[in-house]
Scaffold this motif. Structure first.
Motif, PDB file in Angstrom:
ATOM      1  N   THR A 153      25.351 -16.348  -1.282  1.00 20.65           N
ATOM      2  CA  THR A 153      24.030 -16.163  -1.044  1.00 20.65           C
ATOM      3  C   THR A 153      22.812 -15.991  -2.032  1.00 20.65           C
ATOM      4  O   THR A 153      23.267 -15.880  -3.246  1.00 20.65           O
ATOM      5  CB  THR A 153      23.919 -14.516  -0.226  1.00 20.65           C
ATOM      6  N   GLN A 160      15.832 -14.216   0.503  1.00 22.64           N
ATOM      7  CA  GLN A 160      17.005 -14.918   0.655  1.00 22.64           C
ATOM      8  C   GLN A 160      16.648 -16.336   0.726  1.00 22.64           C
ATOM      9  O   GLN A 160      15.716 -16.602   1.755  1.00 22.64           O
ATOM     10  CB  GLN A 160      17.939 -14.470   1.732  1.00 22.64           C
ATOM     11  N   SER A 162      16.612 -19.820   2.730  1.00 27.99           N
ATOM     12  CA  SER A 162      17.153 -20.057   3.978  1.00 27.99           C
ATOM     13  C   SER A 162      17.868 -21.561   4.232  1.00 27.99           C
ATOM     14  O   SER A 162      18.483 -21.523   4.979  1.00 27.99           O
ATOM     15  CB  SER A 162      15.931 -19.937   4.902  1.00 27.99           C
ATOM     16  N   ARG A 163      17.326 -22.468   3.374  1.00 35.48           N
ATOM     17  CA  ARG A 163      17.882 -23.654   3.316  1.00 35.48           C
ATOM     18  C   ARG A 163      17.383 -24.404   1.992  1.00 35.48           C
ATOM     19  O   ARG A 163      16.795 -24.156   1.092  1.00 35.48           O
ATOM     20  CB  ARG A 163      17.149 -24.293   4.677  1.00 35.48           C
ATOM     21  N   GLU A 212       8.928 -18.933   4.916  1.00 34.68           N
ATOM     22  CA  GLU A 212      10.397 -18.895   4.473  1.00 34.68           C
ATOM     23  C   GLU A 212      10.605 -19.320   3.197  1.00 34.68           C
ATOM     24  O   GLU A 212       9.813 -20.170   2.553  1.00 34.68           O
ATOM     25  CB  GLU A 212      11.194 -19.753   5.362  1.00 34.68           C
ATOM     26  N   ALA A 274      21.967 -18.906  10.609  1.00 37.73           N
ATOM     27  CA  ALA A 274      21.077 -18.897   9.468  1.00 37.73           C
ATOM     28  C   ALA A 274      20.518 -17.645   8.944  1.00 37.73           C
ATOM     29  O   ALA A 274      20.605 -16.685   9.953  1.00 37.73           O
ATOM     30  CB  ALA A 274      19.645 -19.615  10.145  1.00 37.73           C
ATOM     31  N   PRO A 275      20.361 -17.630   7.606  1.00 38.61           N
ATOM     32  CA  PRO A 275      19.781 -16.330   7.128  1.00 38.61           C
ATOM     33  C   PRO A 275      18.555 -15.914   7.477  1.00 38.61           C
ATOM     34  O   PRO A 275      17.847 -16.871   7.989  1.00 38.61           O
ATOM     35  CB  PRO A 275      20.188 -16.540   5.466  1.00 38.61           C
ATOM     36  N   THR A 276      18.272 -14.727   7.166  1.00 39.03           N
ATOM     37  CA  THR A 276      16.939 -14.303   7.867  1.00 39.03           C
ATOM     38  C   THR A 276      16.008 -14.808   6.808  1.00 39.03           C
ATOM     39  O   THR A 276      15.813 -14.885   5.817  1.00 39.03           O
ATOM     40  CB  THR A 276      16.785 -12.997   7.651  1.00 39.03           C
ATOM     41  N   GLY A 277      14.814 -15.456   7.690  1.00 44.02           N
ATOM     42  CA  GLY A 277      13.684 -15.990   6.952  1.00 44.02           C
ATOM     43  C   GLY A 277      12.386 -15.404   7.524  1.00 44.02           C
ATOM     44  O   GLY A 277      12.402 -14.257   7.483  1.00 44.02           O
ATOM     45  N   GLU A 282      15.615  -9.217   2.413  1.00 42.60           N
ATOM     46  CA  GLU A 282      16.800  -8.645   2.779  1.00 42.60           C
ATOM     47  C   GLU A 282      17.058  -7.334   1.851  1.00 42.60           C
ATOM     48  O   GLU A 282      16.457  -7.243   0.677  1.00 42.60           O
ATOM     49  CB  GLU A 282      17.985  -9.669   2.236  1.00 42.60           C
TER      50      GLU A 282
END
Length: 896
Positions: A153, A160, A162-163, A212, A274-277, A282
């Motif tokens: 991560t 965080q 996200s991409r 994001e 997908a991680p939180t955007g 976080e």
């Protein structure tokens, strides 16, 4: 011969002497000047003395030449005839000027490490010492305010990632892990951390939503054509193994990648979901170290994937991926759940074993077409299919402080099989007009999700007398049920915007947005022991959410230093639910008036301040509105409420950011305030001694304030990097207990410090420390129940290089927890160490012997606060093992 003899005889009779003085341009005698006399018959050498004088005797030639030379001065030559009378000659002083040499210029360049743009922080990698053969993951750890945790991560500036993009194109569909663990750092020119507001905002220029956080990797020009790959294999104690391979080909915009991995060491190739955007920060990211393994349980993972991107023509680009993941997880843990009621509480201690087998297929593509200079089209379809096969076993002990003589002992077993196909489509069209700045943009999104789930549940408990340990009469309960559910979700969104420039510095946007969500849910429950359906727990329900939003936004930007935005929107809402076969329809309508505002001030080239207000709605999830009694957990019965309204969230965000270019310092601070109208909260009751019933309702009064800061600066000639990170959260939770309103005030404070020291190619060290304080206070009872928890982390990591080929590294961390339940409390000390050797040409092979968790104490302890519940959890994590692994990396460049 006669002539020569005659000259010799004449010369013997006419031998002469010459003397003189050499001075500089200031008249000072020069010492050590080389004076050379030459003629057709003489070659003599002399050196000036302390007075700058020189002398020659026995000169035969009729005329002679003197040459004067000295370092730092010009070479000087003089010619003299032999016509002077007598045998001695005193020459006039000779002035020897200094030598003026124009050296070739030497350019001393200092790369600016950080460049701050409007929504982008750019790190120029030439300013950082990245060791050869390092990957992107290692390079990210060198950047101020960027952290990489052990599970891969990436946390950048409090959010965080996200991409990931490479040269503005999604790499492997934006997979963060895939990019950070495969891209060589030596290929990278710069790394950009971008606040991305979406394709719609990118087209219109109006940023009216939460961004994001993404990474964009800019490759060096000479690395845009390269074929590279790697293969890794390793085996260890207690059956641990790891294997992976990858091949990547870049060819001036064309990219092809193929990756595969299998291991049982909690190493991931692709992210799972997908991680939180969307601007949500976080929790638990105050640890600036990646030393602890945050993954609960032990995973066995098999992954494979392929990615492709290309400019198929001058107008059309395509890029996409296919990935396959199979993850089997086994988690053994225990937890304590304390539920606060009016004057008493219920405490549940649980010991559990959870095993899951998850398979996921994902295919995603992006097609971009610049149809002509005015028309742009982007189509992004994706298709996924996942299955889950899981087993859950637990033994619970439940106590109610009101009934001190009674304890409930519960045994729970559940098997689950689920399959879920999912299809998404996103289409963006942008049209530009003759007038500069005038645009029409439309964005259409559609999603179809189906979930089939089968659960086999066995739940039994009995009440025990705390004093005698004997069962209480009629206290036994046992229920076996088979639950089959079929859910289908259809989600649609259409947003159209027309942008009109008012003048050179301002624009007006007129927009319309339509959203809908339709859910069909069928749930059938059977009594397994009697093979009979249970109609009271079965359901056939439809749910429909619809919103229409019409808005205006005015944006003014002056000299790129000041920009402000004002907007207003009207949003009618409709929520409707119907239980089929029963004359039961719930319907709710509402109209939200949504103002919006924001401004951004570029104070100077190094500092900026921004303030934004946003209003959004949040619809209830399906488990909150389905009108049934869910007995999946007999000790916590869930009752849905079809009368729930949608939440409306008012959010104000203030951010200050400053970058001191000359000092390589960075500072950022943010404060966010959220106030929620019609907050969906729990309403809990205790109809029997240990059984709880949870329903849902809307309530006013919720708000939270969340702030964080980050500061980074080099020290001692840039050899020491200091990072500071602090967060403060205050949450005013609302909940109901037996229909009485309760305020749960949760305060969380965290402070972390990181110091990283690098001594050229000899030593890399990193010290980390963090402190977290978690305080929860309830107002329901007179004594105001208070729960405090503290956590302190100390960490030290280092890597030393014995030579160009040998290195040793370690990371050590100790966490001290207080205030948690003694049933889950743990203070683990973790030590990992390794020794590695590189060999073959260009050090392309790496052999590593490593030991993980040498003290065998890896355990995860966490706390969650939810309304009137405080949940302390302790789960197993990957324990001690040793492994020997070999990694080989290959690179091939095209012939120039």
């Amino acid at each position: 011969m006669f002539l020569f003899v005659s000259l010799q005889a004449f010369a013997q009779n006419q031998r002469k002497e010459v003397s003189g003085v050499v001075i500089d341009t200031a008249g000072t005698p020069l010492v050590g000047v080389n004076v050379r006399l030459t003629s057709i018959l003489d070659t003599l050498l002399s050196v000036t003395n302390n007075k700058g004088a020189y002398h020659f005797s026995n000169i035969i030639g009729p005329e002679f030449r003197l040459t004067f030379s000295m370092i730092g001065h010009k070479i000087l030559e003089r010619s003299y005839p032999a016509t002077f009378p007598g045998v001695t000659m005193q020459l006039l002083p000779t002035i020897l000027p200094p030598q003026q040499t124009l050296l070739k210029e030497i350019l001393i360049n200092r790369v600016q490490p950080i460049v701050m743009k409007e929504d982008t922080i750019q790190y120029n990698m030439d300013a950082y010492q990245v060791r050869p053969n390092s990957l992107l993951e290692e390079a990210l750890k060198l950047l101020p305010n960027v952290q990489v945790r052990r599970d891969g991560t990436v946390i950048a500036h409090g959010k965080q990632i996200s991409r990931v993009q490479v040269d503005s194109k999604n790499f492997f569909g934006g997979e963060v892990l895939t990019a950070t663990r495969n891209l060589p750092a030596e290929f990278i020119q710069s790394i950009q951390v971008i606040d991305y507001y979406g394709d719609m905002a990118n087209s219109t220029g109006i940023k009216d939503s939460e961004p994001e956080k993404i990474l964009n990797i800019v490759l060096k020009e000479d690395k845009k054509k390269v074929l590279f790959g790697q293969v890794t294999g390793g085996g260890g104690t207690v059956g641990r193994y790891i294997g992976s391979m990858g091949i990547n080909n870049y060819n001036d915009g064309q990219e092809f990648s193929m990756l595969g991995s299998f291991n049982n060491t909690n190493t991931s190739l692709f992210s799972y979901g997908a991680p939180t955007g969307g601007g949500i920060r976080e929790r638990g990211n105050v640890d600036l170290t990646g030393m602890t393994d945050p993954v609960d349980g032990v995973n066995t993972t098999n992954s494979a994937g392929v990615s492709y991107s290309d400019d198929v023509s001058e107008k059309v680009s395509v890029y996409g991926k296919y990935t396959f993941t199979n993850r089997r997880n086994r988690t053994v843990g225990n937890s304590v759940l304390e539920s606060v009621f009016d004057g008493y509480n219920i405490v549940k201690q649980e010991e559990k074993v959870v095993e899951t087998d998850n398979i996921n297929h994902l295919m995603a593509w992006d097609i971009e077409a610049q149809l002509n200079p005015r028309n742009y089209l982007k189509i992004s379809p994706s298709l996924s299919y996942s299955t889950v096969d899981g087993d859950h076993e637990s033994n619970d002990t439940i106590k109610n402080s009101r009934y001190r003589q009674m304890i409930s002992e519960r045994v729970y077993q559940a098997g689950e099989k689920m399959s879920s196909p999912n299809f998404d489509m996103d289409v963006l069209y942008s049209r530009a007009f003759d007038k500069p700045g005038r645009k029409f943009v439309v964005n259409m999104q559609g999603k179809f999700l189906s979930r089939d789930k089968l659960e086999d549940i066995s739940d039994s408990f009995e009440n025990i007398n705390a004093n005698t340990g004997l069962p209480i009469q009629d206290g036994a309960y046992s229920f076996s049920q088979l639950v089959e559910s079929d859910n289908q979700n259809r989600v649609g969104r259409v947003k159209a915007a027309y942008v009109e420039p008012i003048d050179k510095s301002s624009i007006l946007e007129v927009s319309y947005e339509y959203n809908y969500t339709a859910i069909d849910s069928r749930r059938s429950v059977w009594d397994s022991s009697r093979a009979l359906p249970v109609d009271s727990l079965s359901l056939d329900y439809t749910y429909f959410f619809e919103s229409n939003r019409m808005g205006l936004i005015y944006q003014m930007e002056q000299s790129k230093r000041f920009r402000y935005t004002l907007g207003f929107a009207v949003q009618p809402l409709l929520l409707q639910g119907q239980t089929l076969g029963v004359d039961s329809i719930t319907q709710h309508r509402n109209v939200n008036l949504i103002p919006s505002a924001g401004f951004r001030l570029r104070i100077n080239d190094e500092s900026e301040l921004s303030v934004e207000y946003l209003g959004t709605n949040n619809q209830p999830n399906f488990s909150q509105i389905q009108p049934i009694r869910d007995l999946t957990n007999s000790q916590n019965i869930i009752i849905g409420n079809g009368e729930l309204k949608a939440e409306f969230i008012n959010r104000i965000t203030t951010r200050f950011r400053q970058t001191k270019m000359g000092r390589n310092q960075f500072f950022e601070a943010q404060l966010a305030l959220n106030q929620v109208q019609n907050k969906i909260v729990t309403n809990r009751s205790n109809p029997t001694s240990t059984v709880q019933e949870t329903s849902f309702r809307n309530s006013p009064g919720y708000f939270d304030a969340r702030g964080y800061y980050m500061f980074s600066t080099p020290m001692f000639h840039n050899d020491l990097q200091l990072n500071l990170n602090g967060t403060t959260d205050y949450v005013n939770n609302i909940s109901y207990v037996d229909d009485k309103k309760n305020f749960g005030r949760n305060f969380i404070y965290s402070q972390a410090v990181q110091m990283r020291y690098t001594l050229e190619d000899m030593v890399e060290t990193e010290f980390n420390s963090s402190y977290t304080f978690n305080r929860t206070r309830y107002t329901l009872s007179d004594d105001n129940v208070i729960n405090n928890a503290n956590s302190v982390l100390f960490g030290l990591a280092g890597k030393g290089y014995f030579s160009d080929n040998w290195a040793f590294g370690f990371d050590l961390s100790h966490r001290l927890n207080t205030g948690y339940s003694s049933f889950v409390n743990a203070n683990p000390t973790l030590l990992n160490a390794y020794v590695e050797c590189t060999f073959l040409a260009n050090n392309m092979a790496l052999l590593r012997l490593q030991g993980f968790d040498l003290f065998n104490q890896n355990t995860g302890v966490t706390r969650e606060v939810m309304g009137t519940d405080v949940l302390d959890m302790r789960n197993n994590r990957l324990a001690r093992y040793f492994m020997l692994s070999l990694n080989i990396r290959l690179q091939k460049y095209p012939n120039k």
